[in-house]
Design an enzyme around this catalytic site. Structure first.
Site, PDB file in Angstrom:
ATOM      1  CG  HIS A 237       5.367 -35.172  16.018  1.00  0.00           C
ATOM      2  ND1 HIS A 237       5.224 -36.523  15.773  1.00  0.00           N
ATOM      3  CD2 HIS A 237       6.656 -34.880  15.681  1.00  0.00           C
ATOM      4  CE1 HIS A 237       6.361 -37.017  15.320  1.00  0.00           C
ATOM      5  NE2 HIS A 237       7.259 -36.032  15.237  1.00  0.00           N
ATOM      6  CG  HIS A 294       6.158 -36.360  10.925  1.00  0.00           C
ATOM      7  ND1 HIS A 294       6.440 -35.012  10.988  1.00  0.00           N
ATOM      8  CD2 HIS A 294       7.036 -36.940  11.784  1.00  0.00           C
ATOM      9  CE1 HIS A 294       7.439 -34.792  11.830  1.00  0.00           C
ATOM     10  NE2 HIS A 294       7.817 -35.952  12.325  1.00  0.00           N
ATOM     11  NE  ARG A 304       9.264 -47.413  10.763  1.00  0.00           N
ATOM     12  CZ  ARG A 304       9.425 -46.128  11.059  1.00  0.00           C
ATOM     13  NH1 ARG A 304       9.281 -45.701  12.291  1.00  0.00           N
ATOM     14  NH2 ARG A 304       9.744 -45.267  10.107  1.00  0.00           N
TER      15      ARG A 304
END
Ligand SMILES: C=C1C[C@]23C[C@H]1CC[C@H]2[C@@]12CCC[C@@](C)(C(=O)O1)[C@H]2[C@@H]3C(=O)O
Ligand SMILES: O=C(O)CCC(=O)C(=O)O
Ligand SMILES: [Fe+2]
Length: 371
Positions: A237, A294, A304
């Site tokens: 996106h 990205h 994460r």
């Protein structure tokens, strides 16, 4: 609206106001086997793309460098993304904010669902907004904070919500200051001077900050995943914002798409922030700076966490390319519109949004004009 948010834990498709099926799953219950709905086509083995050659890796800019305007300018125009060091934000604050985010995502799913973002709302727990555009689901849960975190924090931790709020508010304050600094550097590198151009970027006649732009803080959680080669943390996106300031912590996962190189990993640099251009910067800079595609990959070993700070105008702000960057006699590459108009086009057409507001596109292909 409040009646909606009371029905959020309902899982029943016919319960009328239930929208539990728009909520993230309990990832703990998916640890043994990743359901097919989360299995994307095999992702490439990207290990070869963890470049260490500075010519092919995302630039790192030291904000205390005397040449910083040029460095930022070059990074923006060549990459649209760079990491910043020596930004003055204490490592302690970044770590503490991240651990508050971790504390939030570690809550039982039923607790998190008390803050589930309503379909027409902006704040709270939920799926990424781009979810609807993809056939497969993402290995991700998010929490959006626009303005004060206190209403949601009270629902999550009725008796001790202050440590979360204090940390988040301090982080928002620091991000706002840093945003102002980065904005000046980027605009400086583009050589903007006229009052009209400064105003478009939210600056007064002598470069002072005009209040009224908005920001959103997005906390992202990517649980560890038993099948990381087939799961997607966040699908490809671009951010809609002017630019985004991201803390990605110590665990890699973020990749940017670069013509010719394909997916390039942005390696975590301790204490650094990643700054990436968004769609609005491409529009205002008349295409001089490009928005960055990205995505985020997940991994088997670690959970994460990332924190993204988006900076945007208010809905009724008029946006158009800086006149200084449009050659005399040329048509601006993007048409003039209200910010609200652009965000609506983006919400409906995602990747096509920029070409739908492009004047070039209209000359080339009349048929793709939005109605
Ligand atoms: C101010 C913003 C920017 C938003 C929407 C709103 C709050 C949350 C942001 C994100 C965060 C995750 C990726 C993205 C694409 C998404 O799905 O939600 C972003 C989106 C955008 O950049 O358009
Ligand atoms: O988690 C990351 O590294 C990136 C998150 C992101 O792209 C976003 O929140 O828009
Ligand atoms: Fe993003």
């Amino acid at each position: 609206m409040s009646s909606l948010s009371e029905g959020h834990t309902s899982n029943h498709p016919h319960s009328g106001h239930g929208y539990r099926h728009f909520a993230p799953p309990d990832f703990l219950s998916l640890q043994d086997q990743v359901p097919d709905s989360y299995l994307w086509p095999q992702l490439d083995d990207n290990s070869s793309l963890n470049f260490t050659d500075p010519k092919v890796s995302v630039p790192v800019v030291d904000l205390s460098d005397p040449n910083v305007v040029n460095l930022v300018g070059r990074a923006c125009q060549e990459w649209g993304v760079f990491q910043i060091t020596n930004h003055g934000i204490p490592m302690g604050l970044i770590k503490e904010t991240e651990s508050e985010a971790r504390r939030l995502f570690s809550l039982p799913i039923e607790q998190k669902l008390k803050t589930l973002r309503p379909p027409d709302g902006s704040n709270g727990y939920g799926l990424a907004r781009i979810t609807q555009f993809f056939d497969k689901k993402m290995w991700h849960e998010g929490f959006t904070i626009i303005g004060s975190p206190v209403d949601d924090a009270r629902k999550l931790w009725p008796d001790n919500y202050t440590s979360f709020c204090d940390r988040i508010e301090e982080y928002q304050k620091k991000m706002k200051e840093l945003t102002g600094r980065i904005k000046r550097l980027i605009l400086g590198s583009l050589g903007l001077t006229t009052e009209e151009d400064l105003k478009l970027a939210g600056l007064g006649p002598s470069g002072e900050f005009i209040e009224g732009w908005k920001s959103a803080l997005q906390l992202n959680n990517y649980p560890s995943c038993p099948n990381p080669n087939r799961a997607m943390g966040l699908a490809p996106h671009t951010d809609t914002s002017l630019f985004t300031i991201l803390s990605q912590g110590d665990i890699s996962g973020l990749q940017i798409f670069r013509e010719g190189l394909e997916w390039v990993t942005v390696p975590p640099v301790p204490g650094a922030f990643v700054v990436n251009a968004g769609d609005l910067l491409q529009i205002l800079s008349n295409g001089r700076i490009r928005t960055v595609i990205h995505r985020v990959l997940v991994n088997q070993a670690y959970n994460r966490i990332s924190m993204a700070y988006f900076y945007t105008p208010t809905p009724n702000t008029q946006i158009k390319p800086f006149s200084h960057l449009v050659e005399p006699g040329d048509v601006p590459r993007y048409r003039s519109m209200l910010w609200e108009e652009y965000t609506k086009i983006k919400a409906k057409h995602l990747h096509k949004a920029l070409s739908l507001v492009s004047n070039m596109e209209q000359i080339e292909t009349q048929s793709s004009k939005p109605n």
